[in-house]
Design a protein around this motif. Structure first.
Motif, PDB file in Angstrom:
ATOM      1  N   THR A 171       1.128  -0.988   0.122  1.00 53.77           N
ATOM      2  CA  THR A 171      -0.099  -0.252  -0.076  1.00 53.77           C
ATOM      3  C   THR A 171       0.766   1.090  -0.676  1.00 53.77           C
ATOM      4  O   THR A 171       1.567   1.782   0.580  1.00 53.77           O
ATOM      5  CB  THR A 171      -0.536   0.080   0.933  1.00 53.77           C
ATOM      6  OG1 THR A 171      -0.003  -0.095   2.217  1.00 53.77           O
ATOM      7  CG2 THR A 171      -1.947  -1.036   1.050  1.00 53.77           C
ATOM      8  N   ASP A 172       0.145   2.233  -0.301  1.00 56.49           N
ATOM      9  CA  ASP A 172       1.060   3.526  -0.247  1.00 56.49           C
ATOM     10  C   ASP A 172       0.683   4.134   0.931  1.00 56.49           C
ATOM     11  O   ASP A 172       0.004   3.065   1.956  1.00 56.49           O
ATOM     12  CB  ASP A 172       0.498   4.083  -1.736  1.00 56.49           C
ATOM     13  CG  ASP A 172      -0.597   4.712  -0.963  1.00 56.49           C
ATOM     14  OD1 ASP A 172      -1.771   4.790  -0.594  1.00 56.49           O
ATOM     15  OD2 ASP A 172      -1.820   5.567  -2.297  1.00 56.49           O
TER      16      ASP A 172
ATOM     17  N   ASN B  90      -1.398   6.422   2.222  1.00 59.63           N
ATOM     18  CA  ASN B  90      -3.018   6.258   2.346  1.00 59.63           C
ATOM     19  C   ASN B  90      -3.946   5.030   3.032  1.00 59.63           C
ATOM     20  O   ASN B  90      -4.963   5.080   2.359  1.00 59.63           O
ATOM     21  CB  ASN B  90      -3.319   6.944   1.174  1.00 59.63           C
ATOM     22  CG  ASN B  90      -2.824   8.972   1.349  1.00 59.63           C
ATOM     23  OD1 ASN B  90      -2.284   9.409   2.486  1.00 59.63           O
ATOM     24  ND2 ASN B  90      -2.928   9.380   0.265  1.00 59.63           N
TER      25      ASN B  90
ATOM     26  N   ARG C 246      -4.231   3.176  -0.278  1.00 62.13           N
ATOM     27  CA  ARG C 246      -4.261   2.056  -0.659  1.00 62.13           C
ATOM     28  C   ARG C 246      -3.686   1.179  -2.014  1.00 62.13           C
ATOM     29  O   ARG C 246      -2.093   1.680  -1.470  1.00 62.13           O
ATOM     30  CB  ARG C 246      -4.108   3.322  -1.875  1.00 62.13           C
ATOM     31  CG  ARG C 246      -5.417   2.640  -3.218  1.00 62.13           C
ATOM     32  CD  ARG C 246      -6.185   4.396  -3.734  1.00 62.13           C
ATOM     33  NE  ARG C 246      -6.849   5.179  -3.478  1.00 62.13           N
ATOM     34  CZ  ARG C 246      -8.035   5.058  -2.769  1.00 62.13           C
ATOM     35  NH1 ARG C 246      -8.294   3.725  -2.771  1.00 62.13           N
ATOM     36  NH2 ARG C 246      -9.017   5.342  -1.639  1.00 62.13           N
ATOM     37  N   CYS C 247      -3.719   0.179  -2.172  1.00 58.20           N
ATOM     38  CA  CYS C 247      -3.129  -0.911  -2.926  1.00 58.20           C
ATOM     39  C   CYS C 247      -2.895  -0.836  -3.929  1.00 58.20           C
ATOM     40  O   CYS C 247      -3.279   0.057  -5.206  1.00 58.20           O
ATOM     41  CB  CYS C 247      -3.719  -1.932  -2.918  1.00 58.20           C
ATOM     42  SG  CYS C 247      -3.594  -3.638  -3.343  1.00 58.20           S
ATOM     43  N   ILE C 248      -1.063  -0.730  -4.256  1.00 63.05           N
ATOM     44  CA  ILE C 248      -0.214  -0.128  -5.412  1.00 63.05           C
ATOM     45  C   ILE C 248       0.486  -0.914  -6.304  1.00 63.05           C
ATOM     46  O   ILE C 248       0.020  -1.204  -7.224  1.00 63.05           O
ATOM     47  CB  ILE C 248       0.867   0.966  -5.048  1.00 63.05           C
ATOM     48  CG1 ILE C 248       1.543   0.407  -4.119  1.00 63.05           C
ATOM     49  CG2 ILE C 248      -0.419   2.151  -4.501  1.00 63.05           C
ATOM     50  CD1 ILE C 248       2.695   1.692  -3.935  1.00 63.05           C
TER      51      ILE C 248
ATOM     52  N   HIS D 157      -6.951  -6.316  -5.926  1.00 62.33           N
ATOM     53  CA  HIS D 157      -7.177  -5.435  -4.674  1.00 62.33           C
ATOM     54  C   HIS D 157      -6.791  -3.937  -5.385  1.00 62.33           C
ATOM     55  O   HIS D 157      -6.574  -3.114  -4.580  1.00 62.33           O
ATOM     56  CB  HIS D 157      -5.606  -6.376  -3.629  1.00 62.33           C
ATOM     57  CG  HIS D 157      -6.698  -7.118  -3.210  1.00 62.33           C
ATOM     58  ND1 HIS D 157      -7.889  -7.041  -2.430  1.00 62.33           N
ATOM     59  CD2 HIS D 157      -5.596  -8.420  -2.994  1.00 62.33           C
ATOM     60  CE1 HIS D 157      -8.126  -8.574  -2.359  1.00 62.33           C
ATOM     61  NE2 HIS D 157      -6.760  -9.462  -2.249  1.00 62.33           N
TER      62      HIS D 157
ATOM     63  N   GLY E 146      -5.595  -0.897  -6.196  1.00 58.44           N
ATOM     64  CA  GLY E 146      -6.793   0.534  -5.968  1.00 58.44           C
ATOM     65  C   GLY E 146      -7.621   0.728  -5.025  1.00 58.44           C
ATOM     66  O   GLY E 146      -8.300   1.714  -4.759  1.00 58.44           O
ATOM     67  N   LYS E 147      -7.860  -0.712  -4.190  1.00 58.01           N
ATOM     68  CA  LYS E 147      -8.552  -0.330  -2.965  1.00 58.01           C
ATOM     69  C   LYS E 147      -7.906   0.044  -1.715  1.00 58.01           C
ATOM     70  O   LYS E 147      -6.776  -0.292  -1.897  1.00 58.01           O
ATOM     71  CB  LYS E 147      -8.342  -1.945  -2.791  1.00 58.01           C
ATOM     72  CG  LYS E 147      -9.795  -2.089  -1.970  1.00 58.01           C
ATOM     73  CD  LYS E 147     -10.251  -4.070  -1.470  1.00 58.01           C
ATOM     74  CE  LYS E 147     -11.098  -3.849  -0.634  1.00 58.01           C
ATOM     75  NZ  LYS E 147     -11.470  -5.178  -0.276  1.00 58.01           N
ATOM     76  N   SER E 148      -8.697   0.585  -1.020  1.00 59.00           N
ATOM     77  CA  SER E 148      -8.074   0.738  -0.145  1.00 59.00           C
ATOM     78  C   SER E 148      -8.074   0.084   1.286  1.00 59.00           C
ATOM     79  O   SER E 148      -9.367  -0.824   1.805  1.00 59.00           O
ATOM     80  CB  SER E 148      -9.000   2.895   0.502  1.00 59.00           C
ATOM     81  OG  SER E 148      -8.526   2.036   2.299  1.00 59.00           O
TER      82      SER E 148
END
Length: 142
Positions: free
Chosen positions: A111-112, A114, A116-118, A125, A127-129
């Motif tokens: 995730t980043d 925030n 959010r999955c990168i 997954h 783009g998903k938080s």
């Protein structure tokens, strides 16, 4: 004559009953001691086996995390200037290597800041938080 038989049989039966009770108690006690002697070593062996398995798992996890921290493919995800196509390809290959033949890492995601999955081993997954997940929140909060 009958009274002598009764007088002899009654103590004999009472004695037989008492001896039976004593032998039963002794057999039960001996069996319980044998079971305890057999169960405790097995229990200790199983406890040691679980401890060794968990130690191995945690050492493996720590080694993987240390390798992830210095992996250039993972580091390139977080760079400001990066070749997005090459980074995505390298990251996908890196995640595939981690998940292949490994029962412990079936679903890996990055995730980043925030949440959010990168990058993920499961493309749905991306783009998903994941900020609602407590372990992700804890990791991001430090």
């Amino acid at each position: 004559m009958k009274s002598i038989r009764v007088k002899l049989i009654a103590p004999f039966l009472i004695g037989l009953f008492v001896i039976t009770l004593l032998l039963s108690w002794y057999t039960y006690d001996a069996a319980m001691r044998a079971v305890r002697r057999a169960v405790f070593p097995v229990s200790e062996a199983k406890t040691d086996q679980v401890y060794n398995s968990m130690s191995l798992l945690f050492r493996s996890l720590m080694s993987t995390l240390q390798n992830m921290a210095v992996d250039p493919h993972l580091a390139s995800i977080f760079e400001e200037k990066r070749d997005t196509a090459a980074t995505k390809k390298n990251t996908a290959e890196w995640i595939e290597i981690l998940t292949q033949g490994n029962d412990y890492y079936r679903d890996i995601f990055v995730t980043d800041k925030n949440g959010r999955c990168i990058a993920s081993s499961n493309p749905s997954h991306i783009g998903k938080s994941f900020m609602e997940m407590e372990p992700v929140r804890n990791a991001l909060e430090g």
